[in-house]
Motif scaffolding. Structure first.
Motif, PDB file in Angstrom:
ATOM      1  N   ASN A  24       0.808  -1.050   0.274  1.00  0.00           N
ATOM      2  CA  ASN A  24      -0.094   0.141   0.063  1.00  0.00           C
ATOM      3  C   ASN A  24       0.916   1.192  -0.150  1.00  0.00           C
ATOM      4  OD1 ASN A  24      -2.572   0.647  -0.284  1.00  0.00           O
ATOM      5  ND2 ASN A  24      -2.717   1.404   1.814  1.00  0.00           N
ATOM      6  N   THR A  25       1.741   1.340  -0.828  1.00  0.00           N
ATOM      7  CA  THR A  25       2.591   2.312  -0.882  1.00  0.00           C
ATOM      8  C   THR A  25       3.028   2.876  -2.368  1.00  0.00           C
ATOM      9  OG1 THR A  25       4.084   1.411   0.994  1.00  0.00           O
ATOM     10  CG2 THR A  25       5.344   2.730  -0.450  1.00  0.00           C
ATOM     11  N   LEU A  26       3.171   4.287  -2.320  1.00  0.00           N
ATOM     12  CA  LEU A  26       3.409   4.881  -3.710  1.00  0.00           C
ATOM     13  C   LEU A  26       4.872   5.180  -3.711  1.00  0.00           C
ATOM     14  CD1 LEU A  26       1.681   5.928  -6.084  1.00  0.00           C
ATOM     15  CD2 LEU A  26       1.499   8.208  -4.834  1.00  0.00           C
ATOM     16  N   TYR A  27       5.538   5.179  -4.972  1.00  0.00           N
ATOM     17  CA  TYR A  27       6.678   5.778  -5.271  1.00  0.00           C
ATOM     18  C   TYR A  27       6.867   6.507  -6.217  1.00  0.00           C
ATOM     19  CZ  TYR A  27       7.564   1.179  -2.632  1.00  0.00           C
ATOM     20  OH  TYR A  27       7.509   0.092  -1.638  1.00  0.00           O
ATOM     21  N   LEU A  28       7.956   7.379  -6.037  1.00  0.00           N
ATOM     22  CA  LEU A  28       8.439   8.237  -7.263  1.00  0.00           C
ATOM     23  C   LEU A  28       9.908   8.234  -7.341  1.00  0.00           C
ATOM     24  CD1 LEU A  28       7.350  10.422  -9.128  1.00  0.00           C
ATOM     25  CD2 LEU A  28       7.996  12.329  -7.389  1.00  0.00           C
ATOM     26  N   GLN A  29      10.361   7.415  -8.382  1.00  0.00           N
ATOM     27  CA  GLN A  29      11.722   7.495  -8.831  1.00  0.00           C
ATOM     28  C   GLN A  29      12.055   8.776  -9.471  1.00  0.00           C
ATOM     29  OE1 GLN A  29      14.033   4.621  -8.104  1.00  0.00           O
ATOM     30  NE2 GLN A  29      15.430   6.352  -8.862  1.00  0.00           N
ATOM     31  N   MET A  30      13.007   9.518  -9.124  1.00  0.00           N
ATOM     32  CA  MET A  30      13.506  10.648  -9.884  1.00  0.00           C
ATOM     33  C   MET A  30      15.029  10.498 -10.251  1.00  0.00           C
ATOM     34  SD  MET A  30      11.573  13.438  -7.493  1.00  0.00           S
ATOM     35  CE  MET A  30      12.815  13.201  -5.735  1.00  0.00           C
ATOM     36  N   ILE A  31      15.238  10.754 -11.458  1.00  0.00           N
ATOM     37  CA  ILE A  31      16.653  10.678 -11.780  1.00  0.00           C
ATOM     38  C   ILE A  31      16.765  11.972 -12.964  1.00  0.00           C
ATOM     39  CG2 ILE A  31      16.519   7.896 -12.415  1.00  0.00           C
ATOM     40  CD1 ILE A  31      16.305   8.614 -15.191  1.00  0.00           C
ATOM     41  N   ASN A  32      18.067  12.270 -12.876  1.00  0.00           N
ATOM     42  CA  ASN A  32      18.510  13.382 -13.484  1.00  0.00           C
ATOM     43  C   ASN A  32      18.363  14.829 -12.677  1.00  0.00           C
ATOM     44  OD1 ASN A  32      19.963  14.841 -15.255  1.00  0.00           O
ATOM     45  ND2 ASN A  32      18.669  14.728 -16.910  1.00  0.00           N
ATOM     46  N   LEU A  33      18.134  14.759 -11.485  1.00  0.00           N
ATOM     47  CA  LEU A  33      17.456  15.769 -10.825  1.00  0.00           C
ATOM     48  C   LEU A  33      17.947  17.170 -11.077  1.00  0.00           C
ATOM     49  CD1 LEU A  33      16.688  13.787  -7.505  1.00  0.00           C
ATOM     50  CD2 LEU A  33      15.121  15.037  -8.889  1.00  0.00           C
ATOM     51  N   LYS A  34      17.313  18.151 -11.123  1.00  0.00           N
ATOM     52  CA  LYS A  34      17.756  19.558 -11.599  1.00  0.00           C
ATOM     53  C   LYS A  34      17.326  20.266 -10.401  1.00  0.00           C
ATOM     54  CE  LYS A  34      16.562  18.714 -16.317  1.00  0.00           C
ATOM     55  NZ  LYS A  34      15.620  19.371 -17.514  1.00  0.00           N
ATOM     56  N   PRO A  35      18.102  21.495 -10.265  1.00  0.00           N
ATOM     57  CA  PRO A  35      18.168  22.435  -9.246  1.00  0.00           C
ATOM     58  C   PRO A  35      16.584  22.815  -8.875  1.00  0.00           C
ATOM     59  CG  PRO A  35      20.107  23.257 -10.060  1.00  0.00           C
ATOM     60  CD  PRO A  35      19.387  21.857 -11.036  1.00  0.00           C
ATOM     61  N   GLU A  36      15.784  22.999  -9.943  1.00  0.00           N
ATOM     62  CA  GLU A  36      14.597  23.380 -10.151  1.00  0.00           C
ATOM     63  C   GLU A  36      13.538  22.395  -9.393  1.00  0.00           C
ATOM     64  OE1 GLU A  36      16.562  23.614 -12.582  1.00  0.00           O
ATOM     65  OE2 GLU A  36      15.542  22.933 -14.716  1.00  0.00           O
ATOM     66  N   ASP A  37      13.839  21.223  -9.291  1.00  0.00           N
ATOM     67  CA  ASP A  37      13.113  20.142  -8.728  1.00  0.00           C
ATOM     68  C   ASP A  37      13.176  20.396  -7.251  1.00  0.00           C
ATOM     69  OD1 ASP A  37      14.658  17.898 -11.089  1.00  0.00           O
ATOM     70  OD2 ASP A  37      12.603  18.859 -11.119  1.00  0.00           O
ATOM     71  N   THR A  38      14.027  21.297  -6.803  1.00  0.00           N
ATOM     72  CA  THR A  38      13.937  21.621  -5.172  1.00  0.00           C
ATOM     73  C   THR A  38      12.732  22.045  -4.805  1.00  0.00           C
ATOM     74  OG1 THR A  38      16.237  22.040  -5.361  1.00  0.00           O
ATOM     75  CG2 THR A  38      14.923  23.023  -3.532  1.00  0.00           C
ATOM     76  N   ALA A  39      12.092  20.918  -3.936  1.00  0.00           N
ATOM     77  CA  ALA A  39      10.779  21.275  -3.400  1.00  0.00           C
ATOM     78  C   ALA A  39      10.275  20.370  -2.284  1.00  0.00           C
ATOM     79  CB  ALA A  39       9.605  21.067  -4.504  1.00  0.00           C
ATOM     80  N   VAL A  40       9.386  20.505  -1.562  1.00  0.00           N
ATOM     81  CA  VAL A  40       8.761  19.610  -0.647  1.00  0.00           C
ATOM     82  C   VAL A  40       7.825  18.662  -1.361  1.00  0.00           C
ATOM     83  CG1 VAL A  40       7.506  19.069   1.407  1.00  0.00           C
ATOM     84  CG2 VAL A  40       9.137  20.978   1.400  1.00  0.00           C
TER      85      VAL A  40
END
Length: 123
Positions: free
Chosen positions: A75-91
């Motif tokens: 019962n878990t949701l995931y978000l795999q994030m690659i090639n992160l950029k400074p504009e991805d900075t957030a909560v």
């Protein structure tokens, strides 16, 4: 319903993170679910959605870099994030989706928001 997001952290540009959201009180397989993010000084935005049938939609700026998935047994949701950029900075938060994203239009009433997990990407 409780939504507990985790997995955020500080990474350099180009790095990767995998966010998790443990859901209690609701089955992730019975509802569309999504990831939102809120950058400093900006409104919260929907960035990824997975429908009950497994159809995925993404905000244009994260397309091909973020992947949403779920584990029905956990019962878990995931978000795999690659090639992160400074504009991805957030909560980053998980919740039921409300808004238009890609080919999908969602009108769920968001559940009580969890605390979110912060992601900081340095250049």
């Amino acid at each position: 319903v409780q939504l507990q997001a985790s997995g955020g952290g500080m990474v350099q540009a180009g790095g990767s993170l995998r966010l998790s959201c443990v859901v209690s009180g609701m089955s992730v397989s019975n509802s569309a679910t999504g990831w939102y993010r809120q950058a400093p000084g900006k409104q919260r935005e929907l960035v990824a959605v997975m429908s009950t049938g497994g159809i995925k939609n993404y905000e244009a700026s994260v397309q091909d870099r973020f992947t949403i998935s779920r584990d029905n047994g956990k019962n878990t949701l995931y978000l795999q994030m690659i090639n992160l950029k400074p504009e991805d900075t957030a909560v980053y938060y998980c919740n039921t989706p409300r808004g238009i994203l890609g080919s999908g239009s969602y009108a769920y009433t968001p559940l009580v928001w969890g605390q979110g997990t912060p992601v900081t990407v340095s250049s």
